[in-house]
Scaffold this active site. Sequence first.
Site, PDB file in Angstrom:
ATOM      1  NE  ARG A 214      -3.804  -1.882   0.003  1.00  0.00           N
ATOM      2  CZ  ARG A 214      -4.108  -2.563  -0.476  1.00  0.00           C
ATOM      3  NH1 ARG A 214      -3.406  -3.393  -1.155  1.00  0.00           N
ATOM      4  NH2 ARG A 214      -5.721  -2.467  -0.072  1.00  0.00           N
ATOM      5  CD  GLU A 243      -2.047   3.261  -5.871  1.00  0.00           C
ATOM      6  OE1 GLU A 243      -3.461   2.587  -6.661  1.00  0.00           O
ATOM      7  OE2 GLU A 243      -1.248   3.127  -5.978  1.00  0.00           O
ATOM      8  CG  HIS A 262      -2.505  -1.103  -7.528  1.00  0.00           C
ATOM      9  ND1 HIS A 262      -2.708  -0.045  -6.382  1.00  0.00           N
ATOM     10  CD2 HIS A 262      -1.768  -2.196  -7.003  1.00  0.00           C
ATOM     11  CE1 HIS A 262      -3.025  -1.108  -5.871  1.00  0.00           C
ATOM     12  NE2 HIS A 262      -3.281  -2.007  -5.795  1.00  0.00           N
TER      13      HIS A 262
END
Length: 292
Positions: A214, A243, A262
């Site tokens: 994270r 993000e 990601h």
Amino acid sequence: MLAQLGIEFQHVSDCALIDDLEDVLALFVRQEIIDKPMLDLFPNLKVVQRYGVGVDNVNVEYANKRGIVVCNTPQYGQQHEVSNHAVALYLALSRRLLTRDRDVRAGKWDIGQAEPIAGCRDATLGLIGYGQIARATAKRFRSLGFSSVLVVDPALTHSTATAEDVQIVAIEELFKRSDVISLHAPLNASTKHMIGTQLLSKAKPSAFLINVSRGGLVDENALSDALNMGQLAGAGIDVFETEPPNTSNALLGAPNTILTDHVAWYSEAAVTNLQTAAAEQVVRVLSNENTI
């Protein structure tokens, strides 16, 4: 699977595109923030199903007050993809693959020794968090030649650590001793920005930081400063606090970094397994069966 229960599945980019919010019984989500105002849009909601392991983007406490079941999908096999990605980031950084590729394309040759390239033999891996993904990551790093694994995880018992040949240490010691520090902790109030200036200053200048967990675990400005000052050899970052990251994010200009979007969880096979596992859990909830 949902059709067998007489339930229609819709894929939408915005809740405003849903015709009747009162008819919604289940939400499938990945990165969307499911907070109180979002939950209140759906008066008859019974389950929120997250595509993934963490549920930090869902207000679980409020959902539980409403009697809404919140599920994740830790069993779909992403530990293989994420741990592979963690190792790939480390190898690309430590073997200087980006700069070697750039120099060869520019017509340069036989200058690889101008950059330090660390070996893996008898190196030490530090894991912050020790769930399924971290365990898979440890296995892969050991195959590279890492001989010691240090762990920070309050849930890990000494008997389990002994059985799995890992060592429980304080986080300060982990930073001092590790050649690679890989993050696998959940994001919550106690772990937000746990990696900041103080801890980063204790790391070996030859160490690499890998984050496939994270983004909020790391103070990104502090990490950028540490990289610019040579307190770390490099960082592989797959997750960001915001993000996509803002163009002003300090890590975008930090040296010796590899940044990915990601994507550590992803493979075509993983998506199929993930969607299947998520649907199975929602069917169990809506069928009044036990969830896993």
